[in-house]
Design an enzyme around this catalytic site. Sequence first.
Site, PDB file in Angstrom:
ATOM      1  N   HIS A 196       0.952  -1.259  -0.310  1.00  0.00           N
ATOM      2  CA  HIS A 196      -0.104  -0.156  -0.093  1.00  0.00           C
ATOM      3  C   HIS A 196       0.838   1.257   0.023  1.00  0.00           C
ATOM      4  O   HIS A 196       2.138   1.315   0.102  1.00  0.00           O
ATOM      5  CB  HIS A 196      -0.892  -0.030   1.261  1.00  0.00           C
ATOM      6  CG  HIS A 196      -1.875  -1.089   1.331  1.00  0.00           C
ATOM      7  ND1 HIS A 196      -3.386  -0.364   1.053  1.00  0.00           N
ATOM      8  CD2 HIS A 196      -2.003  -2.609   1.377  1.00  0.00           C
ATOM      9  CE1 HIS A 196      -4.027  -1.705   1.225  1.00  0.00           C
ATOM     10  NE2 HIS A 196      -3.327  -2.510   1.073  1.00  0.00           N
ATOM     11  N   GLU A 272       3.418  -0.095   3.776  1.00  0.00           N
ATOM     12  CA  GLU A 272       3.056   1.158   3.307  1.00  0.00           C
ATOM     13  C   GLU A 272       4.416   1.784   2.850  1.00  0.00           C
ATOM     14  O   GLU A 272       5.546   2.147   3.242  1.00  0.00           O
ATOM     15  CB  GLU A 272       2.419   1.960   4.829  1.00  0.00           C
ATOM     16  CG  GLU A 272       1.339   1.582   5.223  1.00  0.00           C
ATOM     17  CD  GLU A 272       0.006   1.597   4.206  1.00  0.00           C
ATOM     18  OE1 GLU A 272       0.234   2.552   3.383  1.00  0.00           O
ATOM     19  OE2 GLU A 272      -0.871   0.992   4.630  1.00  0.00           O
TER      20      GLU A 272
HETATM   21  O1  PAY Z   1      -4.149  -3.430   7.515  1.00  0.00           O
HETATM   22  O2  PAY Z   1      -4.527  -1.778   8.979  1.00  0.00           O
HETATM   23  C1  PAY Z   1      -4.328  -2.291   7.821  1.00  0.00           C
HETATM   24  C2  PAY Z   1      -3.977  -1.369   6.654  1.00  0.00           C
HETATM   25  C3  PAY Z   1      -4.096   0.136   6.789  1.00  0.00           C
HETATM   26  C4  PAY Z   1      -4.335   0.914   5.693  1.00  0.00           C
HETATM   27  C5  PAY Z   1      -5.766   1.033   5.226  1.00  0.00           C
HETATM   28  O3  PAY Z   1      -6.190   0.056   4.748  1.00  0.00           O
HETATM   29  O4  PAY Z   1      -6.381   1.893   5.841  1.00  0.00           O
HETATM   30  C6  PAY Z   1      -3.529   2.117   5.822  1.00  0.00           C
HETATM   31  C7  PAY Z   1      -3.806   2.942   4.580  1.00  0.00           C
HETATM   32  C8  PAY Z   1      -3.695   2.487   3.519  1.00  0.00           C
HETATM   33  O5  PAY Z   1      -2.501   2.186   2.951  1.00  0.00           O
HETATM   34  O6  PAY Z   1      -4.902   2.273   2.776  1.00  0.00           O
HETATM   35  C9  PAY Z   1      -2.872   4.331   4.651  1.00  0.00           C
HETATM   36  C10 PAY Z   1      -3.187   5.454   3.826  1.00  0.00           C
HETATM   37  C11 PAY Z   1      -2.199   6.698   3.828  1.00  0.00           C
HETATM   38  C12 PAY Z   1      -4.642   6.118   3.900  1.00  0.00           C
HETATM   39  O7  PAY Z   1      -5.400   5.910   2.700  1.00  0.00           O
HETATM   40  O8  PAY Z   1      -4.764   6.641   4.954  1.00  0.00           O
HETATM   41 ZN    ZN Z   2      -4.126   1.306   1.043  1.00  0.00          ZN
END
Ligand code: PAY
Ligand code: ZN
Length: 313
Positions: A196, A272
């Site tokens: 990600h 990430e």
């Molecule tokens: O597994 O907890 C997890 C993944 C966390 C990610 C998410 O799915 O929300 C974190 C975010 C992502 O890559 O989608 C981070 C990014 C910066 C966002 O959209 O906030």
């Molecule tokens: Zn993501």
Amino acid sequence: SAFARAEAAEQYHSAATLEEELRQLAEARPDIAELIEIGRSIEGRPILALRIGDRRGGVPKVLFMGCHHAREWIAVEVPFLLAKELVERADEAPIASWLTSGEVWVAPMVNPDGHEHSRAQERLWRKNRRRNDDGSFGVDPNRNYGYMWGILDVPTSSHVPSDETYVGPRAFSEPETQAVRDLVGCERFAGVITYHSYSQLILYPWGYTEKPIPDVQHREQMVGMAKEMQTLIQGVHGKIYVPQPSSELYPTAGDTTDWTYGTYGIPSFTVELRPRTFQEGGFILPPDQILPTWEENRPAAFRFIEQLVTAPV
Ligand code: PAY
Ligand code: ZN
């Protein structure tokens, strides 16, 4: 500017150029690479994986995925460049031995509909392109997996369809997560990394609770692997990717790695990628950073493969 945006779009893959290049890799080395359609998106695009290995059967397998989230363009490029390098250097040590003792699967674009929407319509689109009952669009594929699915109702894991983190009407309601579910259920991987962006983190379960993984051995193994990845990444260009449990970022139920670890007990990481902060561009990573981002992630990905394909099944 519009020009910079168009130029960036050219250097990152679209669903079509990704398919074309994966096909070329498979055609160049049919002895070790095979292009597999693991499912179809809502709009009918193929969800593709490249299987890389000598195909002897019964060998340990590792899965790399990218682009669950539409706007995270770099998360297509890192797994794609991994697949490309494994195929192009398949006869060199140590890759040759990995491809004999194991198998690597790479699915660089799990959410092609969302990605195309991000390229053509709304750069910051996150979810897939499901038409929801309330007329809004999109389920968050990284909240739609079936381990502890839907148990939270918070802004970072929402039951409101128009929200960015909408979990969907039920676990695995989406063809994109169904494709991954079926692949993982069938192939029984020894470990999973899903890419990600952004934040430069190495996340491991759990997302759904702040409680640590109860199995101490598993916990120590994953923490150890995450720390090693951090060191390997930092050694390349000095960038720091911080290891932490997913829930420390924010609570998420139904994410990919809670499901792969919770269901199969395999080491599971969400990496990430660059950049670290919103101020550095957030999801908009200049194309001249594609290569350095891959370069710094290469030794960590290689180490992950090496560890898991040389371990007893
Ligand atoms: O597994 O907890 C997890 C993944 C966390 C990610 C998410 O799915 O929300 C974190 C975010 C992502 O890559 O989608 C981070 C990014 C910066 C966002 O959209 O906030
Ligand atoms: Zn993501």
